[in-house]
Design a protein around this motif. Sequence first.
Motif, mmCIF file in Angstrom:
data_model
loop_
_atom_site.group_PDB
_atom_site.id
_atom_site.type_symbol
_atom_site.label_atom_id
_atom_site.label_comp_id
_atom_site.label_asym_id
_atom_site.label_seq_id
_atom_site.Cartn_x
_atom_site.Cartn_y
_atom_site.Cartn_z
ATOM 1 N N LEU A 198 1.032 -1.177 0.703
ATOM 2 C CA LEU A 198 -0.416 0.550 -0.111
ATOM 3 C C LEU A 198 0.794 1.114 -0.149
ATOM 4 O O LEU A 198 0.725 2.402 -0.203
ATOM 5 N N GLY A 199 2.143 1.399 0.188
ATOM 6 C CA GLY A 199 2.724 1.854 0.230
ATOM 7 C C GLY A 199 2.654 3.106 -1.336
ATOM 8 O O GLY A 199 3.770 4.128 -0.884
ATOM 9 N N ARG A 200 2.834 2.462 -1.952
ATOM 10 C CA ARG A 200 3.102 3.291 -3.165
ATOM 11 C C ARG A 200 1.790 4.381 -3.630
ATOM 12 O O ARG A 200 1.664 5.173 -4.153
ATOM 13 N N TYR A 201 0.643 4.570 -3.004
ATOM 14 C CA TYR A 201 -0.533 5.061 -2.314
ATOM 15 C C TYR A 201 -0.373 5.710 -1.092
ATOM 16 O O TYR A 201 -1.273 7.454 -1.664
ATOM 17 N N GLY A 257 1.980 7.639 -0.562
ATOM 18 C CA GLY A 257 2.671 8.861 -1.035
ATOM 19 C C GLY A 257 1.752 10.144 -1.497
ATOM 20 O O GLY A 257 2.168 11.808 -1.827
ATOM 21 N N GLU A 258 0.482 9.746 -2.202
ATOM 22 C CA GLU A 258 -0.589 10.779 -2.237
ATOM 23 C C GLU A 258 -1.036 10.930 -1.292
ATOM 24 O O GLU A 258 -2.476 11.107 -1.474
ATOM 25 N N GLY A 259 -0.715 10.730 -0.041
ATOM 26 C CA GLY A 259 -2.032 10.474 0.730
ATOM 27 C C GLY A 259 -3.560 9.852 0.744
ATOM 28 O O GLY A 259 -4.129 10.339 1.332
ATOM 29 N N ARG A 260 -2.916 8.305 0.507
ATOM 30 C CA ARG A 260 -4.027 7.685 0.395
ATOM 31 C C ARG A 260 -3.728 6.532 0.487
ATOM 32 O O ARG A 260 -2.426 5.462 0.941
ATOM 33 N N TRP A 261 -4.735 5.804 1.427
ATOM 34 C CA TRP A 261 -4.657 4.663 1.934
ATOM 35 C C TRP A 261 -4.898 2.804 0.811
ATOM 36 O O TRP A 261 -4.240 2.471 0.909
ATOM 37 N N LEU A 262 -5.647 3.819 -0.259
ATOM 38 C CA LEU A 262 -6.132 2.969 -1.483
ATOM 39 C C LEU A 262 -6.316 3.777 -2.166
ATOM 40 O O LEU A 262 -6.502 5.236 -2.715
ATOM 41 N N ALA A 263 -5.578 3.252 -3.936
ATOM 42 C CA ALA A 263 -6.165 3.658 -4.815
ATOM 43 C C ALA A 263 -7.088 4.169 -5.413
ATOM 44 O O ALA A 263 -7.883 3.690 -5.271
ATOM 45 N N LYS A 264 -7.177 4.858 -6.219
ATOM 46 C CA LYS A 264 -8.161 6.237 -6.411
ATOM 47 C C LYS A 264 -9.322 5.388 -7.685
ATOM 48 O O LYS A 264 -10.473 5.130 -7.558
ATOM 49 N N ALA A 265 -8.545 4.184 -7.992
ATOM 50 C CA ALA A 265 -9.378 2.901 -8.724
ATOM 51 C C ALA A 265 -10.291 2.240 -8.154
ATOM 52 O O ALA A 265 -10.601 1.097 -8.470
ATOM 53 N N ASN A 266 -9.640 2.308 -6.501
ATOM 54 C CA ASN A 266 -10.358 0.745 -5.776
ATOM 55 C C ASN A 266 -11.639 0.779 -5.522
ATOM 56 O O ASN A 266 -11.956 1.568 -5.838
ATOM 57 N N VAL A 267 -12.208 -0.705 -6.234
ATOM 58 C CA VAL A 267 -13.436 0.129 -6.580
ATOM 59 C C VAL A 267 -14.185 -0.181 -5.143
ATOM 60 O O VAL A 267 -15.307 -0.242 -4.922
ATOM 61 N N TYR A 268 -13.858 -0.824 -4.450
ATOM 62 C CA TYR A 268 -14.140 -1.365 -3.191
ATOM 63 C C TYR A 268 -14.218 0.089 -2.318
ATOM 64 O O TYR A 268 -14.444 0.563 -0.825
ATOM 65 N N GLY A 269 -13.430 1.241 -2.632
ATOM 66 C CA GLY A 269 -12.894 2.222 -1.894
ATOM 67 C C GLY A 269 -14.214 3.338 -1.521
ATOM 68 O O GLY A 269 -14.231 3.668 0.040
ATOM 69 N N THR A 270 -14.776 3.396 -1.829
ATOM 70 C CA THR A 270 -16.618 4.150 -1.738
ATOM 71 C C THR A 270 -17.088 2.748 -1.995
ATOM 72 O O THR A 270 -17.721 2.330 -2.701
ATOM 73 N N ASP A 271 -18.647 3.533 -0.856
ATOM 74 C CA ASP A 271 -19.908 2.230 -1.496
ATOM 75 C C ASP A 271 -19.767 0.591 -1.358
ATOM 76 O O ASP A 271 -20.491 -0.308 -1.616
ATOM 77 N N THR A 272 -18.949 0.813 -0.223
ATOM 78 C CA THR A 272 -17.987 -0.546 -0.200
ATOM 79 C C THR A 272 -19.156 -2.323 -0.469
ATOM 80 O O THR A 272 -19.045 -3.135 -1.242
#
Length: 446
Positions: free
Chosen positions: A30-33, A35-50
């Motif tokens: 998850l370290g790749r995200y 650096g962008e101040g995020r836990w998950l990628a913007k494209a993670n389909v479960y980030g919202t409305d899980t």
Amino acid sequence: MTANIQATAAQISVLAQADPNSVVETFRRLGRYRGEGRWLAKANVYGTDTVDRIRTDRQGNQINGKHLAEYISASTVLHMADGWGFLGRAMQAHLIGDYAVARHLSYYAELRAAMSILACNGVGVFSGWNYVLTGPRSVVEVAPKSPTHQFTWAALHWWAQSQGSWKLIGDSVRPYGVPVGDWLSLAPGYSAWGAVASDWVTSLGLDIQRVADDQESRNIASYRPNRLIVGKKASERDDVSFAVDLWRSLEPSVTGFSLLDIHILRITLERALEGVEGKKPRNAPADFEHLVDTVIGQLSDESAQQRVKKFLLRKTESEDHPVFAYAALDTEATDPQHHLQLMSRSALLLALATSSCRLLVERAGLSLRDHEFWWNALGADRGIWTTAPPSEDLRDLWEDINVELEDAESWVAGGASTRVDFIEACPRAFSRLSYFELVALWGIPA
């Protein structure tokens, strides 16, 4: 009503496939995200409305294993921190005498602690559709479907009976900087005890059945009019004393919680003697003293050895800390101290969740510094600071809390006795003793 905490044979067969090592690998990735101040990628389909997205993807047999594995891994620390937040709000309710709300919030602190522990072990809870992480990019559904509360306690009960529970405690609870498992390993015949002690977690006061049944107490607090019948009332001094005791049990050290850890060590050694020798320490004091002499030999300082020995033999601080004593009780919801039992159970369960997260972060080769984007904002949002301190200075904030604890102790020893008196005499203590989010941060290696 007693909650059902028995997982089915089919569920257990899937739970046993969960892979904690894959959680570590995925958490590191998850370290790749970050650096962008995020836990998950913007494209993670479960980030919202899980839950809705899982329902949709499941119907089409299109669950994204990589995205869900990343979600479960990120939820480890977040569930833990949210749980401490619930306990902080419960403390606010407790200090103003709103015991029903304290019960309500303490139950959810317990639930989040359990979800954090399960996530660290590769189990994700998603409102009925539950999954285990079997690899960095793969998940398996736990069937049959089971509601959140029922599944969480059933899965935690399964975990508490497994070697995984001892592995967590044995590795992550570190009195005097030494893992509990290493303390036992010095005594011949004791090193394997923890792995077979199926009721070890219960011995800490964390009977999973009792914790699961706390949901009924929460239901009463949440859905019934709470002052329809006015019951007994606790003393304001006792309420403030409990707050002080709970906070003192969570004093941070470089390797964990200094006070909780030594109490856990004592309870563990006592249970180990009973499990290995079939004797309770009070009935076999010479045998227990021999065990204590064996394990304290690893402490190089002789004065430290004698101090620890007296504590382990209950010659000093002979009683278990109040948080353990309260956690082991289960009185009626009408008892004015009933909410203290829920708060204590939630604190112990959250301490285990925090230890689990500490171990995860360490094994991933990370630290608090790698997560500044998250905790800097958390502290600012909760009013803990305007500008966050460096990660290595976070534990120094204990000194600020300690000042408030001393003020509260002085108030308890004084003549005033009403809540208004306390709030007016100790306004900073009244405010700051709800900052349990700090405990979540203290538990992660700096």
